[in-house]
Scaffold this motif. Structure first.
Motif, PDB file in Angstrom:
ATOM      1  N   TYR A  80       0.839  -1.319  -0.083  1.00  0.00           N
ATOM      2  CA  TYR A  80      -0.128   0.122   0.056  1.00  0.00           C
ATOM      3  C   TYR A  80       0.971   1.190  -0.050  1.00  0.00           C
ATOM      4  CZ  TYR A  80      -3.230   3.478   1.916  1.00  0.00           C
ATOM      5  OH  TYR A  80      -3.776   4.827   2.410  1.00  0.00           O
ATOM      6  N   ARG A  84       1.211   4.219  -2.593  1.00  0.00           N
ATOM      7  CA  ARG A  84       1.010   5.782  -2.459  1.00  0.00           C
ATOM      8  C   ARG A  84       2.111   6.671  -2.765  1.00  0.00           C
ATOM      9  NH1 ARG A  84      -2.859   7.342   1.130  1.00  0.00           N
ATOM     10  NH2 ARG A  84      -1.737   9.056   1.911  1.00  0.00           N
ATOM     11  N   LYS A  87       2.881   5.727  -7.051  1.00  0.00           N
ATOM     12  CA  LYS A  87       1.623   5.709  -7.713  1.00  0.00           C
ATOM     13  C   LYS A  87       1.979   4.547  -9.122  1.00  0.00           C
ATOM     14  CE  LYS A  87       0.157   9.121  -5.660  1.00  0.00           C
ATOM     15  NZ  LYS A  87       0.515   8.923  -4.567  1.00  0.00           N
ATOM     16  N   LYS A  88       1.315   4.967 -10.333  1.00  0.00           N
ATOM     17  CA  LYS A  88       1.452   3.968 -11.224  1.00  0.00           C
ATOM     18  C   LYS A  88       2.855   3.705 -12.041  1.00  0.00           C
ATOM     19  CE  LYS A  88      -3.406   4.478 -12.802  1.00  0.00           C
ATOM     20  NZ  LYS A  88      -4.183   4.108 -14.054  1.00  0.00           N
ATOM     21  N   GLU A 107      -6.940  -2.981 -10.959  1.00  0.00           N
ATOM     22  CA  GLU A 107      -7.749  -1.591 -11.015  1.00  0.00           C
ATOM     23  C   GLU A 107      -9.408  -1.784 -11.141  1.00  0.00           C
ATOM     24  OE1 GLU A 107      -6.080   1.047 -13.593  1.00  0.00           O
ATOM     25  OE2 GLU A 107      -4.148   1.252 -12.617  1.00  0.00           O
ATOM     26  N   PHE A 110     -10.755  -3.133  -7.831  1.00  0.00           N
ATOM     27  CA  PHE A 110     -10.848  -2.020  -6.858  1.00  0.00           C
ATOM     28  C   PHE A 110     -11.680  -1.033  -7.193  1.00  0.00           C
ATOM     29  CE2 PHE A 110      -9.284   1.768  -5.087  1.00  0.00           C
ATOM     30  CZ  PHE A 110      -9.262   1.452  -3.548  1.00  0.00           C
ATOM     31  N   GLN A 111     -11.925  -0.657  -8.503  1.00  0.00           N
ATOM     32  CA  GLN A 111     -13.054   0.186  -8.977  1.00  0.00           C
ATOM     33  C   GLN A 111     -14.467  -0.242  -8.609  1.00  0.00           C
ATOM     34  OE1 GLN A 111     -11.727   1.446 -12.717  1.00  0.00           O
ATOM     35  NE2 GLN A 111     -10.318   3.056 -11.821  1.00  0.00           N
ATOM     36  N   ILE A 134      -2.732  -1.320  -5.626  1.00  0.00           N
ATOM     37  CA  ILE A 134      -3.490  -0.381  -6.204  1.00  0.00           C
ATOM     38  C   ILE A 134      -4.202   0.580  -5.128  1.00  0.00           C
ATOM     39  CG2 ILE A 134      -5.698  -0.480  -7.562  1.00  0.00           C
ATOM     40  CD1 ILE A 134      -4.252  -2.987  -8.966  1.00  0.00           C
ATOM     41  N   ALA A 135      -4.684  -0.063  -3.990  1.00  0.00           N
ATOM     42  CA  ALA A 135      -5.446   0.880  -3.061  1.00  0.00           C
ATOM     43  C   ALA A 135      -4.435   2.188  -2.682  1.00  0.00           C
ATOM     44  CB  ALA A 135      -5.585   0.082  -1.759  1.00  0.00           C
ATOM     45  N   VAL A 137      -2.204   3.441  -4.826  1.00  0.00           N
ATOM     46  CA  VAL A 137      -2.068   4.212  -6.151  1.00  0.00           C
ATOM     47  C   VAL A 137      -3.360   5.067  -6.329  1.00  0.00           C
ATOM     48  CG1 VAL A 137      -2.274   4.111  -8.665  1.00  0.00           C
ATOM     49  CG2 VAL A 137      -0.551   2.604  -7.579  1.00  0.00           C
ATOM     50  N   PHE A 138      -4.725   4.510  -5.578  1.00  0.00           N
ATOM     51  CA  PHE A 138      -5.813   5.143  -5.878  1.00  0.00           C
ATOM     52  C   PHE A 138      -6.101   6.169  -4.601  1.00  0.00           C
ATOM     53  CE2 PHE A 138      -6.484   2.434  -9.396  1.00  0.00           C
ATOM     54  CZ  PHE A 138      -7.264   3.077 -10.150  1.00  0.00           C
ATOM     55  N   MET A 140      -6.584   5.492  -1.528  1.00  0.00           N
ATOM     56  CA  MET A 140      -7.522   5.048  -0.443  1.00  0.00           C
ATOM     57  C   MET A 140      -7.058   5.410   0.916  1.00  0.00           C
ATOM     58  SD  MET A 140      -8.770   1.002   0.450  1.00  0.00           S
ATOM     59  CE  MET A 140      -9.908   0.484   1.492  1.00  0.00           C
TER      60      MET A 140
END
Length: 173
Positions: A80, A84, A87-88, A107, A110-111, A134-135, A137-138, A140
């Motif tokens: 995680y 953060r 990112k990508k 992704e 997650f979406q 991914i959490a 990156v997005f 969360m």
């Protein structure tokens, strides 16, 4: 060397090193829950077998469970934080760079499921390797991520160790 001799040797080794069992399990589940490493070291089958060995060696289940859950929490937490921070760009690191479909599926997952994706993703092989990343990156929220992380790690550790431990009790006693 026959199968019985191998079994005896393994059990004697585990009994002699009981205090290291939770730590060893923690390292295994850390690797299984860490993005990138999990794709290289699929340890699920080994972890189920470990549950059997630990029960046969009379190591308390709760100790094994606690070690496994702690390692799983730490692996996802680190994934995680990598998401953060990078990112990508984290998707460009090997072995994820060789399997872009895994990140794409993660992704989508997650979406679709939002915060529940972290909990549910731990139970699905390739998704487990990337869902925490991914959490991150997005972006969360950390508290929401950790709640899902701790809850899923606790349940997951039980689910992977209990079948082997239960089978050991059934077959050995």
């Amino acid at each position: 060397m026959d199968l019985d001799a191998i079994k005896t040797t393994v059990l004697e080794f585990v009994r002699a090193n009981q205090e290291l069992a939770p730590f060893a399990l923690g390292l295994m589940t850390f690797a299984e829950s860490l993005a990138f490493v999990s794709l290289l070291l699929p340890t699920m089958t080994i972890l189920v077998a470990v549950g059997f060995v630990l029960a046969a060696a009379d190591i308390p289940f709760w100790q094994a469970w606690a070690g496994a859950a702690a390692g799983a929490v730490m692996g996802n937490w680190l994934s995680y934080e990598i998401g953060r921070r990078y990112k990508k760009a984290a998707y460009d690191v090997w072995p994820l760079s060789r399997s872009p479909q895994i990140a794409a599926r993660g992704e989508w997952f997650f979406q679709r499921f939002g915060p529940w994706a972290v909990f549910l993703g731990r139970f699905f092989g390739p998704i487990r390797a990337v869902i925490a990343l991914i959490a991150g990156v997005f972006m969360m929220p950390g508290i929401l991520f950790q709640a899902a992380n701790f809850a899923s790690a606790s349940v997951w550790a039980f689910v992977i160790l209990a079948p082997g431990a239960g089978l050991a009790h059934f077959l050995l006693w």
